[in-house]
Enzyme design. Sequence first.
Site, PDB file in Angstrom:
ATOM      1  N   HIS B   6       1.016  -1.326  -0.011  1.00  0.00           N
ATOM      2  CA  HIS B   6       0.052  -0.029   0.147  1.00  0.00           C
ATOM      3  C   HIS B   6       0.845   1.021   0.004  1.00  0.00           C
ATOM      4  O   HIS B   6       1.426   1.927   1.150  1.00  0.00           O
ATOM      5  CB  HIS B   6      -1.065  -0.124   1.282  1.00  0.00           C
ATOM      6  CG  HIS B   6      -1.897   1.104   1.450  1.00  0.00           C
ATOM      7  ND1 HIS B   6      -2.998   1.238   2.161  1.00  0.00           N
ATOM      8  CD2 HIS B   6      -2.348   2.053   0.231  1.00  0.00           C
ATOM      9  CE1 HIS B   6      -3.846   2.131   2.116  1.00  0.00           C
ATOM     10  NE2 HIS B   6      -3.223   2.785   0.759  1.00  0.00           N
ATOM     11  N   ARG B  71      -2.150   8.851  -6.162  1.00  0.00           N
ATOM     12  CA  ARG B  71      -2.467   9.210  -4.879  1.00  0.00           C
ATOM     13  C   ARG B  71      -4.059   9.182  -4.688  1.00  0.00           C
ATOM     14  O   ARG B  71      -4.770   9.596  -5.593  1.00  0.00           O
ATOM     15  CB  ARG B  71      -1.979  10.746  -4.778  1.00  0.00           C
ATOM     16  CG  ARG B  71      -2.376  11.605  -3.475  1.00  0.00           C
ATOM     17  CD  ARG B  71      -1.846  12.809  -3.611  1.00  0.00           C
ATOM     18  NE  ARG B  71      -2.484  13.721  -2.570  1.00  0.00           N
ATOM     19  CZ  ARG B  71      -2.639  14.889  -2.739  1.00  0.00           C
ATOM     20  NH1 ARG B  71      -2.154  15.779  -3.929  1.00  0.00           N
ATOM     21  NH2 ARG B  71      -3.136  15.669  -1.621  1.00  0.00           N
ATOM     22  N   TYR B 194     -12.177   7.349   4.757  1.00  0.00           N
ATOM     23  CA  TYR B 194     -11.338   6.312   4.430  1.00  0.00           C
ATOM     24  C   TYR B 194     -11.709   4.915   5.447  1.00  0.00           C
ATOM     25  O   TYR B 194     -12.044   3.984   5.023  1.00  0.00           O
ATOM     26  CB  TYR B 194      -9.633   6.392   4.709  1.00  0.00           C
ATOM     27  CG  TYR B 194      -9.216   7.122   3.701  1.00  0.00           C
ATOM     28  CD1 TYR B 194      -9.720   8.010   2.679  1.00  0.00           C
ATOM     29  CD2 TYR B 194      -7.721   7.085   3.437  1.00  0.00           C
ATOM     30  CE1 TYR B 194      -9.188   8.815   1.700  1.00  0.00           C
ATOM     31  CE2 TYR B 194      -7.213   7.705   2.367  1.00  0.00           C
ATOM     32  CZ  TYR B 194      -7.758   8.533   1.387  1.00  0.00           C
ATOM     33  OH  TYR B 194      -7.207   9.322   0.537  1.00  0.00           O
ATOM     34  N   GLU B 284       1.135   2.585   3.631  1.00  0.00           N
ATOM     35  CA  GLU B 284       0.576   3.747   3.222  1.00  0.00           C
ATOM     36  C   GLU B 284       1.674   5.001   3.161  1.00  0.00           C
ATOM     37  O   GLU B 284       1.285   6.082   3.116  1.00  0.00           O
ATOM     38  CB  GLU B 284      -0.628   4.072   4.136  1.00  0.00           C
ATOM     39  CG  GLU B 284      -1.824   4.979   3.447  1.00  0.00           C
ATOM     40  CD  GLU B 284      -2.669   5.398   4.760  1.00  0.00           C
ATOM     41  OE1 GLU B 284      -2.729   4.811   5.838  1.00  0.00           O
ATOM     42  OE2 GLU B 284      -3.581   6.107   4.299  1.00  0.00           O
ATOM     43  N   ARG B 290       2.045  11.914   8.503  1.00  0.00           N
ATOM     44  CA  ARG B 290       3.564  12.022   7.831  1.00  0.00           C
ATOM     45  C   ARG B 290       4.397  12.418   9.145  1.00  0.00           C
ATOM     46  O   ARG B 290       5.791  12.551   9.005  1.00  0.00           O
ATOM     47  CB  ARG B 290       3.395  13.217   6.988  1.00  0.00           C
ATOM     48  CG  ARG B 290       2.678  12.811   6.047  1.00  0.00           C
ATOM     49  CD  ARG B 290       2.749  13.535   4.837  1.00  0.00           C
ATOM     50  NE  ARG B 290       2.101  13.221   3.568  1.00  0.00           N
ATOM     51  CZ  ARG B 290       2.227  13.476   2.212  1.00  0.00           C
ATOM     52  NH1 ARG B 290       3.060  14.386   1.893  1.00  0.00           N
ATOM     53  NH2 ARG B 290       1.365  13.244   1.288  1.00  0.00           N
TER      54      ARG B 290
END
Lengths: 339, 339
Positions: B6, B71, B194, B284, B290
Amino acid sequence: MIIDCHGHYTTAPKALQAYRDSQIAGLKDPAQAPSPAKLDVSDDQIRESLEGAQLKLQRERGTDVTIFSPRASAMAHHIGNETTSRHWSRACNDLIHRVCTLYPQNFVGVCQLPQSPGVPPEHSAAELERCVRELGFVGCNLNPDPSGGWWNSPPLTDRHWYPLYERMVELEVPAMVHVSSSCNPNFHATGAHYINADTTAFMQFLTSDLFKDFPTLKFVIPHGGGAVPYHWGRYRGLAQDMKRPPLEELLLGNVFFDTCVYHLPGIKLLLDVVPIDNILFGSEMVGAVRGIDPRTGHYYDDTKRYIDALTLAEGARRKLFEGNAFKVYPRLKARLAAR
Amino acid sequence: MIIDCHGHYTTAPKALQAYRDSQIAGLKDPAQAPSPAKLDVSDDQIRESLEGAQLKLQRERGTDVTIFSPRASAMAHHIGNETTSRHWSRACNDLIHRVCTLYPQNFVGVCQLPQSPGVPPEHSAAELERCVRELGFVGCNLNPDPSGGWWNSPPLTDRHWYPLYERMVELEVPAMVHVSSSCNPNFHATGAHYINADTTAFMQFLTSDLFKDFPTLKFVIPHGGGAVPYHWGRYRGLAQDMKRPPLEELLLGNVFFDTCVYHLPGIKLLLDVVPIDNILFGSEMVGAVRGIDPRTGHYYDDTKRYIDALTLAEGARRKLFEGNAFKVYPRLKARLAAR
């Protein structure tokens, strides 16, 4: 004392559903509409509906009091209009009041709100006030999606909801964020819509300053917080990326989770990651899952067993089973003392 | 070998977004629409976009190959019409192909589909076939909600989707169930939409006989399966109440979860409750979160660290990092051998 913060009257006498059926039939044919006051249920029927179910399970599982509200999936705020919801909510709440009057040792009331799609939330304030001031209820269930799966109301953090929050704060009652049935075929009610709503509400709170505006407003996110504890790192990281304060500071003074998670590893995770001050014992009994787990020989929703299997310090145990409920439901203590 | 199932090209050169901006501007003013073929990105720009990001992180974390797709949040199938999505998907997929050609040791392609609200899924089959047969891709991302948060397409188990599934089966490629950005203000994209989509898809599969009709069809549910493993007892119990077969029999031959869960207790739960045959390593990366977790000093999305911290038997470890990916993506082995 062991307080279960999440129970619905899923076993109500058949007359309640018959009333609802007539009400729905009355939307098309007013001749069939029942009188709002007409709900013919005897005390014995109420006793019978509880003795073999919630009361039996309370005794078997060793819990004391259930914070009890109308069946969530039957709220169905999307059916009919504001008047439909007002009459239906009143009927359901009055029945909860009768339960609490018959069994003051076992049940404390939480109300359904007469929400309706497109209707301002403040129109629910009168029924909330009636239930709290006249019937002695200690909280409400707030549906973030009165449309039943189409999600076309503003987020819970929008000013749209503020007038209702003002009344909640004034009355000192929290809301459990709880959707109802789904009429969107994508969302199974108890398997997807409920859990999604929990996750959605948490993320709305995370991205807003709602609790700056309402420092004492409190929400219980049921079903163990939806997906949130499992993704606790994701939520901590998202808050951090967005330069929001840490979750503790941002919302954990206002947002609480119940323990409606139906297996030991899930309860263990919840207790591992969420501060103990934010967890209230709950079982959703008799609710979404009614079977016995063949792996354990016990009911899936006997969540007390999972907690008992973990070694919690006495102070933590007490918070989870009792202390946090008194904190989140400020009217609960007086209510129990008055029994 | 360590295969990350992923990864999205979230760091693509700016020209890609500029192309998209012109495309969107062109919806109102056709004079601004770019030529479908025009995307001016040099090989050096591609290298630069990856060297300091995905490639650096692969090296640092000790992973080998990333199954790489456009993306996800930028798919935005709700923008424009079928033609808009076809051109945009082609541009994004071609760029992934260039990445895979420049770095055949590091990336294998998975495509975005040119879905569009109300358009039959079979219209995506041509782009899928092009990506698989001509570009060597091994799978696709399938958006269960092309509307971007309004959920007005039929469930994934509806016959609506069958023509696309027929092509997937014929081409021997799985789909990752992956929504895109949300234009519903209730749903934060990476924090709610999501995760909700993952939970929703699982429950759709649980309540249907899709895999009787397509015994070899395979789906990866990302983000650790949404809320599902945390509520594994709920899902086992719901299946049981509905008299469905046990989950193993019902769907675990067809449905797999990745490990995009950003803290150790979450990964531990996933590995505790979901059979090891159903878990594929994923991070991911570079994706939704991040930052660096101040509690650990490491990136939240460095999911390999959490797995390494658990004592997995070598056989289990191998399945999770490599073997299950070969099983779910049947074209992967040949693709890697051909490098």
